[in-house]
Write a protein that holds these residues in place. Structure first.
Motif, short mmCIF file in Angstrom:
data_model
loop_
_atom_site.label_atom_id
_atom_site.label_comp_id
_atom_site.label_asym_id
_atom_site.label_seq_id
_atom_site.Cartn_x
_atom_site.Cartn_y
_atom_site.Cartn_z
N THR A 78 0.65 -1.22 -0.31
CA THR A 78 -0.02 0.32 -0.03
C THR A 78 0.87 1.44 -0.27
OG1 THR A 78 -0.07 0.01 2.56
CG2 THR A 78 -1.67 -0.68 1.21
N ARG A 80 0.11 5.40 1.69
CA ARG A 80 -0.62 6.52 1.88
C ARG A 80 0.32 7.65 1.98
NH1 ARG A 80 0.29 7.45 7.73
NH2 ARG A 80 1.98 6.21 8.47
N ASP A 90 -4.36 0.25 -2.10
CA ASP A 90 -3.52 -0.70 -2.99
C ASP A 90 -2.94 -0.37 -3.89
OD1 ASP A 90 -4.35 -1.67 -0.18
OD2 ASP A 90 -6.12 -2.39 -1.62
#
Length: 156
Positions: A78, A80, A90
């Motif tokens: 992933t 972020r 993802d």
């Protein structure tokens, strides 16, 4: 293992009042990438004791990495926005580390929208930037990467 990550935020159109009202500029964030060692018993990398690694990158700056990892298969799981765990996505890119071999896994090019908001899509590709990456690595570590084998990340 040698590779790189490049995050690119879309350019802000000049004088866009709508975009100034919604979301934060994506270019101002640091992006965290989760890499996890996977195997046949845990192909998604969810086991709490799986080996996990983090990599961070700033938009517009290629983040080259050289790592000595244990032999096995790994998952770029992933990414972020730093500090915003719900904002990201993802990836599902795998690569492998072989014994007594240096592998070049490619450049992960991630394109994010210019504004960070929930539900906005992103795109990514794996690029071959071998020559530029190895030239940069060679400046700091002359003995590293001379015998690197191409083994690009693969989408699942």
């Amino acid at each position: 293992m040698i590779g790189s990550v490049l995050v690119q935020a879309e350019q802000e159109p000049p004088n866009s009042w709508f975009n100034r009202l919604f979301g934060r500029k994506a270019a101002g964030f640091v992006y965290d990438f989760e890499i996890v060692k996977i195997d046949g018993h845990d192909p998604e990398g969810v086991h709490p004791y799986a080996d996990r690694y983090e990599l961070d990158a700033k938009p517009g700056e290629e983040r080259i990495f050289v790592a000595r990892l244990p032999v096995g298969t790994y998952l770029f799981k992933t990414f972020r926005h730093e500090g915003l765990s719900a904002m990201g996505g993802d990836l599902g890119l795998t690569f492998s580390v072989a014994p007594d071999a240096t592998r070049y896994i490619g450049r992960l090019f991630l394109e994010v929208p210019r504004r960070v908001t929930m539900g906005v899509s992103f795109t990514y590709t794996v690029q071959d930037a071998r020559d530029a990456t190895l030239a940069t690595v060679h400046k700091q570590h002359p003995a590293v990467g001379q015998e690197a084998v191409n083994a690009p990340m693969q989408a699942r």
